[in-house]
Design an enzyme around this catalytic site. Structure first.
Site, PDB file in Angstrom:
ATOM      1  N   ASP A 115       0.814  -1.221   0.000  1.00 16.06           N
ATOM      2  CA  ASP A 115       0.000   0.000   0.000  1.00 16.06           C
ATOM      3  C   ASP A 115       0.845   1.268   0.000  1.00 16.06           C
ATOM      4  O   ASP A 115       2.061   1.218   0.164  1.00 16.06           O
ATOM      5  CB  ASP A 115      -0.966  -0.004   1.195  1.00 16.06           C
ATOM      6  CG  ASP A 115      -0.275  -0.399   2.493  1.00 16.06           C
ATOM      7  OD1 ASP A 115       0.960  -0.352   2.548  1.00 16.06           O
ATOM      8  OD2 ASP A 115      -0.971  -0.749   3.451  1.00 16.06           O
TER       9      ASP A 115
ATOM     10  N   ASN B 183      -7.258  -2.603  14.280  1.00 15.57           N
ATOM     11  CA  ASN B 183      -8.655  -2.951  13.958  1.00 15.57           C
ATOM     12  C   ASN B 183      -8.737  -4.180  13.043  1.00 15.57           C
ATOM     13  O   ASN B 183      -9.792  -4.499  12.525  1.00 15.57           O
ATOM     14  CB  ASN B 183      -9.363  -1.756  13.296  1.00 15.57           C
ATOM     15  CG  ASN B 183      -8.695  -1.328  11.987  1.00 15.57           C
ATOM     16  OD1 ASN B 183      -7.754  -1.964  11.528  1.00 15.57           O
ATOM     17  ND2 ASN B 183      -9.197  -0.261  11.394  1.00 15.57           N
TER      18      ASN B 183
ATOM     19  N   HIS C 155      -6.980  -4.557  10.193  1.00  9.44           N
ATOM     20  CA  HIS C 155      -6.743  -4.320   8.767  1.00  9.44           C
ATOM     21  C   HIS C 155      -5.472  -5.016   8.294  1.00  9.44           C
ATOM     22  O   HIS C 155      -4.527  -5.215   9.058  1.00  9.44           O
ATOM     23  CB  HIS C 155      -6.788  -2.831   8.394  1.00  9.44           C
ATOM     24  CG  HIS C 155      -5.627  -1.985   8.813  1.00  9.44           C
ATOM     25  ND1 HIS C 155      -5.785  -0.738   9.373  1.00  9.44           N
ATOM     26  CD2 HIS C 155      -4.298  -2.167   8.727  1.00  9.44           C
ATOM     27  CE1 HIS C 155      -4.596  -0.208   9.608  1.00  9.44           C
ATOM     28  NE2 HIS C 155      -3.675  -1.056   9.231  1.00  9.44           N
TER      29      HIS C 155
ATOM     30  N   GLU D  35      -9.457  -1.783   5.293  1.00  9.75           N
ATOM     31  CA  GLU D  35     -10.092  -1.452   6.564  1.00  9.75           C
ATOM     32  C   GLU D  35     -11.358  -2.290   6.759  1.00  9.75           C
ATOM     33  O   GLU D  35     -11.941  -2.773   5.770  1.00  9.75           O
ATOM     34  CB  GLU D  35     -10.477   0.039   6.571  1.00  9.75           C
ATOM     35  CG  GLU D  35      -9.286   0.999   6.488  1.00  9.75           C
ATOM     36  CD  GLU D  35      -8.585   1.203   7.825  1.00  9.75           C
ATOM     37  OE1 GLU D  35      -8.503   0.256   8.623  1.00  9.75           O
ATOM     38  OE2 GLU D  35      -8.114   2.322   8.049  1.00  9.75           O
TER      39      GLU D  35
END
Ligand code: GLP
Length: 240
Positions: A67, A134, A136, A141
């Site tokens: 990313d 979280n 990811h 996400e």
């Protein structure tokens, strides 16, 4: 799924480097999927020193990063391009390195180009992943549906907060990113998930709690046939 729990992050980095070393020894022209974040820094240091000691030769390997922030200039101190140069690419001689460009004028075109490049390279042999608090992976996400291919994503408040520690007060933190989608990640022939630190203990517990949470992107990995998870004791502390 193979789980290896190491005493600390240093030993976890060495165990992860062993996975890379075996991969390259078996297939020197491997396509490697690489990650950013603080977690893989120890691994990258270890790979660089094994490389300079002549234990691993990456000269035939190609890399694709997961990313990149969007928009961001490649030379920005906090771009993932700069991160990779600093921690690995300046120290290890790969055949080629590839990242999504945070400078692309058309992010959608850039994502399509990147996916085609990965396909053309024959897909990813070994994909390294970290995990967000979280759940990811890359910048996928938590969501109700997930893009197969690379895409432009709005970062969640939690992720922005977690990553704000890297940006100085006078630096604008991008609120979006380009990320490899779940498709190419899941199509990797082998996946190495590295989880260290006590701040990952809750998500680790949730990930391995025996339930497939659709709002935890890392849960897709529970279905993959060839995943190795390397954890340190701090991250594994609340896992049953
Ligand atoms: C970042 C990256 C992820 C990384 C995660 C965890 O946002 N996009 O690839 O796994 O956050 O980062 P850290 O290792 O710093 O906790």
């Amino acid at each position: 799924m193979k789980k290896i729990i190491c005493k600390d992050a240093v030993l976890a980095a060495q165990a992860a480097a062993d996975v890379f070393e075996s991969q390259i020894n078996e297939k020197p022209e491997s396509v490697l999927g690489l990650a950013t974040g603080s977690t893989p820094i120890g691994l990258y240091n270890e790979l660089a020193s094994r490389c300079s000691a002549g234990k691993i030769d990456f000269s035939k390997a190609r890399t694709f990063n997961l990313d990149e922030y969007y928009p961001i200039k490649a030379e920005h101190r906090q771009s993932y391009s700069a991160f990779m140069d600093k921690h690995l690419f300046s120290k290890v001689n790969f055949a080629s390195t590839h990242l999504l460009s945070g400078e692309a004028l058309d992010p959608y075109e850039e994502c399509a180009r990147y996916d085609a490049e990965i396909e053309f390279a024959g897909g990813i042999d070994l994909q390294l992943l970290g995990i967000g608090r979280n759940g990811h992976i890359g910048f996928n996400e938590p969501a109700v549906s997930y893009s197969m291919g690379s895409y432009l994503v709005d970062l969640t408040e939690g992720t922005l907060k977690a990553n704000s520690r890297f940006f100085d007060d006078d630096e604008t933190q991008p609120t979006q990113a380009l990320t490899m989608g779940i498709g190419p990640i899941f199509k990797a022939r082998k996946i190495l998930l590295l989880i260290t630190g006590e701040d990952k203990a809750d998500i680790t517990k949730k990930l391995f709690g025996g339930v497939l949470h659709t709002d935890v992107p890392a849960c897709f990995l529970l279905l993959h046939p060839n995943v190795t998870v390397i954890l340190d004791e701090a991250a594994a502390a609340r896992m049953k």
